[in-house]
Design a protein around this motif. Structure first.
Motif, short mmCIF file in Angstrom:
data_model
loop_
_atom_site.label_atom_id
_atom_site.label_comp_id
_atom_site.label_asym_id
_atom_site.label_seq_id
_atom_site.Cartn_x
_atom_site.Cartn_y
_atom_site.Cartn_z
N ARG A 84 0.83 -1.21 0.00
CA ARG A 84 0.00 0.00 0.00
C ARG A 84 0.87 1.26 0.00
O ARG A 84 0.60 2.22 -0.72
CB ARG A 84 -0.93 0.01 1.22
N GLY A 203 -5.95 7.13 -1.50
CA GLY A 203 -6.17 6.23 -0.36
C GLY A 203 -7.37 5.33 -0.57
O GLY A 203 -7.32 4.13 -0.27
N GLU A 207 -7.05 1.21 -0.82
CA GLU A 207 -7.78 0.38 0.14
C GLU A 207 -8.85 -0.46 -0.55
O GLU A 207 -9.21 -1.53 -0.07
CB GLU A 207 -8.41 1.26 1.22
N ALA A 210 -7.46 -3.80 -1.23
CA ALA A 210 -7.00 -4.60 -0.09
C ALA A 210 -7.87 -5.82 0.22
O ALA A 210 -7.32 -6.91 0.45
CB ALA A 210 -6.89 -3.71 1.14
#
Length: 213
Positions: A84, A203, A207, A210
């Motif tokens: 990340r 961001g 995410e 993820a």
């Protein structure tokens, strides 16, 4: 008739040619770029440039390659254990490079990486992400998502790149009585910060990948 052969020039390199091309399009626009004009800017004959970039298409490919390389500088050879963090750093590095060289934006937006050195950089990046736990296919999707967002966001920031300007009307005045919320936001600047918006959306994108890792 003797055929002209391109030869190397002392003090010149492929990197210097590409950097000079980026500076040229920043000042004059991509449509104005030619081997002859670039040679003049570097103080050499156009034929000399063909030793470093065999065609104008190769010059364009090199500009794309140089932009991606700059965004990944240091991230591929010294990858973070957290994919990340590497992805976020790439997105910010890519935007920073595009803001420094807005003239290449039309090229970056329409031309994929298409050179051996560019392929080498992409391969090392995918390997680094894979080692950090992100499969290569997901890493490619993530890079493309971040890259296309960075291109579009940067284009919105700078407006039209050099060589693509058109006469624009001045911004219309917002009537606070008719559009009170919009007028208040424009007056305060809230919700209009490019840096904050870019950071937030990057961001969200990262995410979003993820849960499927």
């Amino acid at each position: 008739m003797t055929k002209q052969v391109s030869r190397p020039r002392a003090g010149l390199s492929r990197e210097k040619v590409l950097d000079a091309a980026a500076a040229f399009v920043d000042e004059h626009g991509l449509p104005a770029l030619s081997m002859r004009k670039l040679g003049t800017a570097l103080g050499v004959e156009a034929m000399t440039l063909y030793y470093y970039v065999p065609s104008k298409a190769a010059l364009f490919d090199g500009l794309v390659e140089r932009t991606v390389e700059a965004a990944l500088d240091g991230l591929v050879d010294r990858p973070s254990a957290d994919w990340r963090e590497t992805a976020i750093s790439f997105a910010h590095g890519y935007r920073a490079r595009l803001l420094r060289h807005p003239g290449v934006l039309p090229l970056i937006a329409t031309r994929p990486v298409n050179s051996p050195r560019g392929f080498d950089t992409a391969e090392r990046a995918l390997a680094a992400f894979e080692a950090a736990g992100l499969p290569a296919g997901r890493a490619m999707d993530l890079f493309n998502a971040l890259g296309t967002f960075a291109i579009g966001h940067t284009l919105a920031e700078i407006g039209r790149p050099t060589g693509h300007e058109e006469t624009a009307e001045p911004p219309a005045e917002i009537d606070a009585g008719t559009h009170p919320r919009l007028a208040a936001l424009v007056a305060s600047g809230e919700g209009l910060d490019f840096d904050a918006r870019f950071t937030a959306v990057v961001g969200f994108i990262v995410e979003g990948f993820a849960p499927e890792v």
